[in-house]
Design a protein around this motif. Structure first.
Motif, PDB file in Angstrom:
ATOM      1  N   THR A  90       0.770  -1.152  -0.155  1.00 52.87           N
ATOM      2  CA  THR A  90       0.077  -0.028   0.060  1.00 52.87           C
ATOM      3  C   THR A  90       0.671   1.287  -0.123  1.00 52.87           C
ATOM      4  OG1 THR A  90       0.033   0.031   2.319  1.00 52.87           O
ATOM      5  CG2 THR A  90      -1.999  -1.229   1.276  1.00 52.87           C
ATOM      6  N   GLY A  91       1.997   1.240   0.271  1.00 62.03           N
ATOM      7  CA  GLY A  91       2.847   2.239   0.881  1.00 62.03           C
ATOM      8  C   GLY A  91       2.474   2.898   1.972  1.00 62.03           C
ATOM      9  N   GLY A  92       3.173   3.615   2.615  1.00 63.88           N
ATOM     10  CA  GLY A  92       2.989   4.456   4.148  1.00 63.88           C
ATOM     11  C   GLY A  92       4.126   4.293   4.714  1.00 63.88           C
ATOM     12  N   HIS A  93       3.930   4.692   6.226  1.00 69.37           N
ATOM     13  CA  HIS A  93       5.115   4.893   6.923  1.00 69.37           C
ATOM     14  C   HIS A  93       5.753   3.520   7.287  1.00 69.37           C
ATOM     15  CE1 HIS A  93       3.104   8.669   7.201  1.00 69.37           C
ATOM     16  NE2 HIS A  93       4.447   9.115   6.967  1.00 69.37           N
ATOM     17  N   LEU A  94       6.870   3.130   7.261  1.00 69.50           N
ATOM     18  CA  LEU A  94       7.401   2.004   7.782  1.00 69.50           C
ATOM     19  C   LEU A  94       8.366   1.954   8.930  1.00 69.50           C
ATOM     20  CD1 LEU A  94       7.317  -1.107   6.904  1.00 69.50           C
ATOM     21  CD2 LEU A  94       9.224  -0.793   5.365  1.00 69.50           C
ATOM     22  N   SER A  95       9.581   2.567   8.640  1.00 71.79           N
ATOM     23  CA  SER A  95      10.554   2.556   9.622  1.00 71.79           C
ATOM     24  C   SER A  95      10.073   2.826  11.024  1.00 71.79           C
ATOM     25  CB  SER A  95      11.572   3.573   9.204  1.00 71.79           C
ATOM     26  OG  SER A  95      12.282   3.269   8.041  1.00 71.79           O
ATOM     27  N   SER A  96       9.393   3.865  11.099  1.00 68.87           N
ATOM     28  CA  SER A  96       8.736   4.260  12.551  1.00 68.87           C
ATOM     29  C   SER A  96       7.913   3.090  13.284  1.00 68.87           C
ATOM     30  CB  SER A  96       7.975   5.555  12.223  1.00 68.87           C
ATOM     31  OG  SER A  96       7.170   5.535  11.503  1.00 68.87           O
ATOM     32  N   ASN A  97       7.175   2.501  12.509  1.00 66.75           N
ATOM     33  CA  ASN A  97       6.289   1.377  12.791  1.00 66.75           C
ATOM     34  C   ASN A  97       6.890   0.256  13.277  1.00 66.75           C
ATOM     35  OD1 ASN A  97       3.307   2.240  12.658  1.00 66.75           O
ATOM     36  ND2 ASN A  97       4.176   2.990  10.657  1.00 66.75           N
TER      37      ASN A  97
ATOM     38  N   GLN B 283       3.749   6.124  13.973  1.00 65.53           N
ATOM     39  CA  GLN B 283       4.126   4.874  14.370  1.00 65.53           C
ATOM     40  C   GLN B 283       3.023   4.029  14.948  1.00 65.53           C
ATOM     41  OE1 GLN B 283       3.394   7.530  15.984  1.00 65.53           O
ATOM     42  NE2 GLN B 283       4.586   7.776  17.876  1.00 65.53           N
ATOM     43  N   SER B 284       1.811   4.353  14.305  1.00 68.54           N
ATOM     44  CA  SER B 284       0.559   3.710  15.164  1.00 68.54           C
ATOM     45  C   SER B 284      -0.038   2.563  14.369  1.00 68.54           C
ATOM     46  CB  SER B 284      -0.510   4.737  15.252  1.00 68.54           C
ATOM     47  OG  SER B 284      -0.888   5.258  13.802  1.00 68.54           O
ATOM     48  N   TYR B 285       0.708   2.045  13.269  1.00 64.80           N
ATOM     49  CA  TYR B 285       0.151   0.957  12.539  1.00 64.80           C
ATOM     50  C   TYR B 285      -0.011  -0.302  13.300  1.00 64.80           C
ATOM     51  CZ  TYR B 285       1.228   3.688   8.027  1.00 64.80           C
ATOM     52  OH  TYR B 285       1.317   4.609   7.202  1.00 64.80           O
ATOM     53  N   PRO B 286       1.061  -0.611  14.041  1.00 66.86           N
ATOM     54  CA  PRO B 286       0.907  -1.782  15.229  1.00 66.86           C
ATOM     55  C   PRO B 286      -0.368  -1.600  16.004  1.00 66.86           C
ATOM     56  CG  PRO B 286       3.381  -1.312  14.809  1.00 66.86           C
ATOM     57  CD  PRO B 286       2.306   0.164  14.306  1.00 66.86           C
ATOM     58  N   HIS B 287      -0.280  -0.403  16.504  1.00 63.31           N
ATOM     59  CA  HIS B 287      -1.672  -0.180  17.356  1.00 63.31           C
ATOM     60  C   HIS B 287      -3.031  -0.657  16.540  1.00 63.31           C
ATOM     61  CE1 HIS B 287      -4.602   2.290  19.813  1.00 63.31           C
ATOM     62  NE2 HIS B 287      -4.743   2.909  18.639  1.00 63.31           N
ATOM     63  N   LYS B 288      -2.969  -0.044  15.209  1.00 59.54           N
ATOM     64  CA  LYS B 288      -4.148  -0.117  14.253  1.00 59.54           C
ATOM     65  C   LYS B 288      -4.422  -1.788  14.167  1.00 59.54           C
ATOM     66  CE  LYS B 288      -3.970   4.292  11.922  1.00 59.54           C
ATOM     67  NZ  LYS B 288      -5.355   4.685  11.777  1.00 59.54           N
ATOM     68  N   ILE B 289      -3.419  -2.407  13.972  1.00 61.33           N
ATOM     69  CA  ILE B 289      -3.637  -3.842  13.721  1.00 61.33           C
ATOM     70  C   ILE B 289      -4.127  -4.610  14.783  1.00 61.33           C
ATOM     71  CG2 ILE B 289      -2.321  -6.100  13.208  1.00 61.33           C
ATOM     72  CD1 ILE B 289      -0.369  -3.799  11.638  1.00 61.33           C
ATOM     73  N   LEU B 290      -3.651  -4.497  16.218  1.00 59.59           N
ATOM     74  CA  LEU B 290      -3.968  -4.789  17.359  1.00 59.59           C
ATOM     75  C   LEU B 290      -5.347  -4.550  17.704  1.00 59.59           C
ATOM     76  CD1 LEU B 290      -0.672  -4.999  19.312  1.00 59.59           C
ATOM     77  CD2 LEU B 290      -1.486  -6.831  17.732  1.00 59.59           C
ATOM     78  N   THR B 291      -5.776  -3.404  17.225  1.00 61.98           N
ATOM     79  CA  THR B 291      -7.060  -3.154  17.716  1.00 61.98           C
ATOM     80  C   THR B 291      -8.314  -3.009  16.601  1.00 61.98           C
ATOM     81  OG1 THR B 291      -6.627  -0.587  17.116  1.00 61.98           O
ATOM     82  CG2 THR B 291      -6.067  -1.258  19.326  1.00 61.98           C
ATOM     83  N   GLY B 292      -8.061  -4.435  15.976  1.00 62.60           N
ATOM     84  CA  GLY B 292      -9.429  -4.767  15.243  1.00 62.60           C
ATOM     85  C   GLY B 292      -9.335  -4.258  13.734  1.00 62.60           C
ATOM     86  N   ARG B 293      -8.245  -3.661  13.286  1.00 60.28           N
ATOM     87  CA  ARG B 293      -8.043  -3.268  11.830  1.00 60.28           C
ATOM     88  C   ARG B 293      -7.163  -3.664  10.802  1.00 60.28           C
ATOM     89  NH1 ARG B 293      -7.740   3.120  14.018  1.00 60.28           N
ATOM     90  NH2 ARG B 293      -7.050   1.902  15.888  1.00 60.28           N
ATOM     91  N   ARG B 294      -6.745  -5.085  11.342  1.00 62.58           N
ATOM     92  CA  ARG B 294      -5.719  -5.873  10.561  1.00 62.58           C
ATOM     93  C   ARG B 294      -6.095  -5.871   9.183  1.00 62.58           C
ATOM     94  NH1 ARG B 294      -6.159 -10.092  13.416  1.00 62.58           N
ATOM     95  NH2 ARG B 294      -7.483 -11.353  12.033  1.00 62.58           N
ATOM     96  N   ASP B 295      -7.200  -6.236   8.998  1.00 60.50           N
ATOM     97  CA  ASP B 295      -7.887  -6.634   7.563  1.00 60.50           C
ATOM     98  C   ASP B 295      -7.973  -5.222   6.801  1.00 60.50           C
ATOM     99  OD1 ASP B 295      -8.085  -9.344   8.145  1.00 60.50           O
ATOM    100  OD2 ASP B 295     -10.197  -9.200   8.338  1.00 60.50           O
ATOM    101  N   GLU B 296      -8.063  -4.139   7.411  1.00 62.90           N
ATOM    102  CA  GLU B 296      -8.308  -2.841   6.940  1.00 62.90           C
ATOM    103  C   GLU B 296      -6.990  -2.180   6.354  1.00 62.90           C
ATOM    104  OE1 GLU B 296     -11.586  -0.309   8.723  1.00 62.90           O
ATOM    105  OE2 GLU B 296     -11.290  -1.911  10.130  1.00 62.90           O
ATOM    106  N   MET B 297      -5.919  -2.735   6.669  1.00 64.71           N
ATOM    107  CA  MET B 297      -4.789  -2.235   6.420  1.00 64.71           C
ATOM    108  C   MET B 297      -4.708  -2.488   4.880  1.00 64.71           C
ATOM    109  SD  MET B 297      -2.899  -1.159   8.942  1.00 64.71           S
ATOM    110  CE  MET B 297      -1.111  -1.019   8.388  1.00 64.71           C
TER     111      MET B 297
END
Length: 619
Positions: free
Chosen positions: A40-47, A75-89
C-alpha cells in the motif's frame, strides 16, 4: 506466518497471552507490517521500531479505558492492527480506507487524532485532568519521539503537568535517535550523553564483573533491571526537575524489560517519564540501514527493497525548489536556508552539502523557524524558510507579529500546497492562500508549472519584504525549467488563451492546465494570474470591459481564497459581473490519490466544463 496474529481481534486478546506468546506475536506483527506496507505504501521505519512497545502497552494497560496517545502517529500501524483493523490495512491511506494516522472517528482505541508533531502530552494532560475531576481511575499514556520532543509545545505541556496535582500521566519518550530527518539540537545531544555517559558505563562494567560471579537467577534479574540502574546512576535529568519520576533508558525491543517496567509504573501512578531506546526499521535490515529512505515509501518488493527509478522522470516541484535554492545561494552569499526538520521532504539535501554554514535545520519547531528567519533578516541577510503549507499554520502568529508587522525580507517556500493525497486532511495545504493574503505587506505567488515556480521564486526572493511561493506535492506538467535568476513583473498575470464567449477563467496555480483544456470547449479566455497578492488589477479592469462573466480556479479553499480576492476587488471597484469560484469546498478532504480527489471535486477538465456550462445557464 501470522497464526497467532490472526487470532487477535482486540487488545483484550493481547492481555491474555503469555510472555513467550507476546514475543511470537511481535515477530508476526513485524512481518505483517512489512508485507502490508509494501503493498500500500505508507510509513514503515517508525512502525517497525514500535512493535514491541505497542504489544507491551496493550498487554499492560486496559485500553480503550486507559488512553494511549501516539504523538504524530507515524508509528501507530501496530496499534491499528492490534485494535481490530488488521484486515483494513489492505486499504491503508486509500480512498475509503483507514487513515495513516490515529483518528477518533475511526476507532474507540484512537484516543486522540494526531498527525502533526508534539501534541500528545498536552492532550493526555487534558484527559488526565478530567479523569481526576470525575474520580475515574484511568491511566493516560503519551508516546512521543525524540524528534517531537524538540518542539516547544511538548515542554509547555511538561511544564504544566509538573504542577498539576492528582493525575496519572505516563510520558514515554521513544528515543530512536531520529525524527524524519537525522536528529538535531541540544536535546538530542543531551539524551545521547545521558545514555553514553561515563558514570553509566563505569557502573555497567563494575556491575558485570561482580554479577558474573553470582548464580544465574541473580544475573537474569540484573539483566532485567539494567536499564533502571543506568538511569539511576546517571545524572539528574531535566524531566525530574519538571516534576516527573524518570525511569530508563531501557531497551524498547525487550519485552522482558518493557512489561515489568510498565506494570510498575502503572502501579505507581502520578507523573511518570519512561525513556525507551528503539531502532527505526527494527527487524528489516534494509530499513535499519536507511530509515530515512524507508520512512514513507511507496509500494515495493520486500525481498528487493526500494529500487531506484529508471528512465527520465519529470522533476518534482520540490526538486525545482532545491535546485533554485542552490543556484540562488551561489549567486547571493546572504541567502540562508531554514527547515523545521524536513530536509529531505523540502528538498534541502544538496543545499546542506554545498552550503553547510548557511543551512539550518531547527528541529520540529515551526514557530522558532519563522522568528529565527526574522532575526536573520534584521541583520541584512536573506532567509528562505522551506516549510510545508500545513506546517506554516503552526507558525502563524510569528508570521504576522515577527515578520510581516516589521516588513522583514523573509521568503517562504510552501511545499505540499493544495491536495496532498494519502496523508489526508491533516497534511492538506488548503488554507495558505486564505490565511496569507489577509496579512499586510506579504506577496502570495501561485506558479502554474515548474518553470513558473522558478521564476516566481526569483521574484519573491528579490522582493524586499515577506513573500511566499506555494507549489503542490509531486511533479507538474513537465515544463522545461530555464536556469535563470531573473524575476518577472510583480503582480502581473499572463493571458494564455483569448476566447470569444465572453467568459474569462482566472487560474491561480497548477489548475491552469485543466482550465486551458476546459476552455477549448467553452471558448473561454484563460489567464495565468501568477499572483493572488498583489492582484493584477489593471488586467482585471481590462478584462471586465470585454467579458461578461468570470471563473476563478485554485487548489485552495474557496472561503477567503483567490476567488474571494477577485470578488472583493470587483465590488470595491464598482465592477458588476458574476464570478464563479472553483476550488476546495468547506470540508476537510480525506485521503486518497491526488488526481482522483481533484476529479471528484470537479477540478479536472471535465468537471470544470460541466460546472461552468451549468453556471452560465443561470446568469
Amino acid at each position: 506466518m501470522t497464526q497467532l496474529l490472526s487470532t487477535i481481534q482486540s487488545p483484550a486478546d493481547v492481555r491474555r497471552l503469555s510472555r513467550t506468546q507476546l514475543s511470537t506475536l511481535s515477530d508476526e506483527l513485524r512481518q505483517f507490517l512489512i508485507e502490508s506496507v509494501s503493498k500500500t505504501g505508507g510509513h514503515l521505519s517508525s512502525n517497525l521500531g514500535t512493535v514491541e512497545l505497542t504489544v507491551a502497552l496493550h498487554h499492560v494497560f486496559n485500553t480503550p479505558h486507559d488512553r494511549i496517545i501516539w504523538d504524530v502517529g507515524h508509528q501507530s500501524y501496530p496499534h491499528k492492527i492490534l485494535t481490530g483493523r488488521r484486515d483494513e490495512m489492505a486499504q491503508l491511506r486509500q480512498a475509503g480506507g483507514i487513515s495513516g494516522f490515529p483518528k477518533r472517528s475511526e476507532s474507540e482505541y484512537d484516543a486522540f487524532g494526531t498527525a502533526h508533531s508534539s501534541t500528545s502530552i498536552s492532550a493526555a494532560l487534558g484527559m488526565a485532568v478530567v479523569s481526576r475531576n470525575m474520580s475515574i481511575p484511568r491511566q493516560h499514556i503519551a508516546v512521543i519521539g525524540d524528534g517531537a520532543m524538540t518542539a516547544g509545545m511538548a515542554f509547555e505541556a511538561l511544564n504544566n503537568a509538573g504542577v498539576t496535582q492528582g493525575i496519572n500521566l505516563l510520558v514515554i519518550l521513544n528515543d530512536n535517535d531520529m525524527s524524519i530527518s537525522p536528529p538535531v539540537g541540544a536535546l538530542n545531544k543531551y539524551l545521547t550523553r545521558l545514555m553514553s555517559g561515563s558514570i553509566a558505563k563505569d557502573a555497567h562494567d563494575l556491575g558485570k564483573a561482580v554479577l558474573e560471579q553470582l548464580p544465574s537467577p541473580v544475573m537474569e534479574l540484573a539483566r532485567k533491571v539494567k536499564g533502571h540502574a543506568k538511569g539511576m546512576l546517571g545524572p539528574a535529568t531535566l524531566f525530574e526537575e519538571l516534576g516527573f519520576n524518570y525511569s530508563g533508558p531501557i531497551d524498547g525491543h525487550d519485552l522482558d524489560a518493557l512489561i515489568p517496567t510498565l506494570e510498575n509504573l502503572k502501579k505507581l501512578g502520578g507523573l511518570q517519564f519512561l525513556h525507551v531506546i528503539t531502532k527505526k526499521g527494527q527487524g528489516y535490515k534494509l530499513a535499519e540501514a536507511d530509515p530515512v529512505l524507508y520512512h514513507g515509501p511507496g509500494k515495493f518488493d520486500p525481498s528487493l527493497g526500494i529500487q531506484a527509478k529508471t528512465g527520465v522522470s519529470k522533476p518534482t516541484f520540490t526538486q525545482v525548489f532545491g535546485e533554485w535554492l542552490c543556484d540562488q545561494a551561489q549567486a547571493d552569499e546572504r541567502l540562508m536556508g531554514i527547515t523545521p526538520a524536513m530536509r529531505e521532504g523540502s528538498g534541502l539535501v544538496e543545499f546542506e552539502k554545498r552550503f553547510p554554514t548557511r543551512y539550518f535545520d531547527v528541529g520540529i519547531a515551526e514557530q522558532h523557524a519563522v522568528t529565527f528567519g526574522a532575526g536573520i533578516a534584521c541583520e541584512g541577510y536573506k532567509p528562505v524558510v522551506a516549510i510545508y503549507s500545513t506546517f506554516l499554520q503552526r507558525g502563524y502568529d510569528q508570521l504576522i507579529h515577527d515578520v510581516a508587522l516589521q516588513n522583514l525580507d523573509v521568503t517562504f517556500a510552501l511545499d505540499r500546497a493544495g491536495i496532498v493525497g494519502a496523508d489526508g486532511a491533516t497534511h492538506a495545504g488548503n488554507y495558505d492562500i486564505a490565511f496569507l493574503r489577509c496579512i499586510p505587506h506579504i506577496v502570495v505567488a501561485t506558479p502554474s508549472d515548474e518553470n513558473e515556480c522558478r521564476l516566481l521564486l526569483n521574484t519573491c526572493y528579490q522582493y524586499p519584504g515577506p513573500a511566499s511561493v506555494r507549489y503542490p506535492r509531486g511533479a507538474g506538467v513537465g515544463a522545461e525549467v530555464l536556469k535563470t535568476l531573473e524575476p518577472v513583473a510583480l503582480g502581473k498575470g499572463v493571458i494564455k488563451r483569448e476566447g470569444q464567449s465572453g467568459v474569462a477563467i482566472l487560474a491561480f496555480g497548477t489548475l491552469l492546465h485543466p482550465a486551458l483544456a476546459a476552455a477549448e470547449g467553452l471558448d473561454a479566455t484563460v489567464v495565468d494570474m501568477r499572483f493572488v497578492k498583489p492582484l493584477d488589477e489593471t488586467l482585471l479592469r481590462n478584462l471586465a470591459k470585454t467579458h461578461k462573466a468570470f471563473v476563478t480556479v485554485e487548489e485552495g479553499c474557496i472561503m477567503g481564497g483567490a476567488g474571494s480576492a477577485v470578488t472583493e476587488f470587483f465590488n470595491q471597484s464598482a465592477i458588476t459581473c458574476p464570478v464563479l469560484p472553483l476550488g476546495l469546498p468547506d470540508v476537510f478532504i480525506d485521503h486518497g490519490e491526488q488526481q482522483a480527489i481533484l476529479s471528484g471535486l470537479g477540478l479536472d477538465k471535465e468537471g470544470m466544463q460541466e460546472r461552468i456550462a451549468a453556471w452560465l445557464k443561470t446568469i
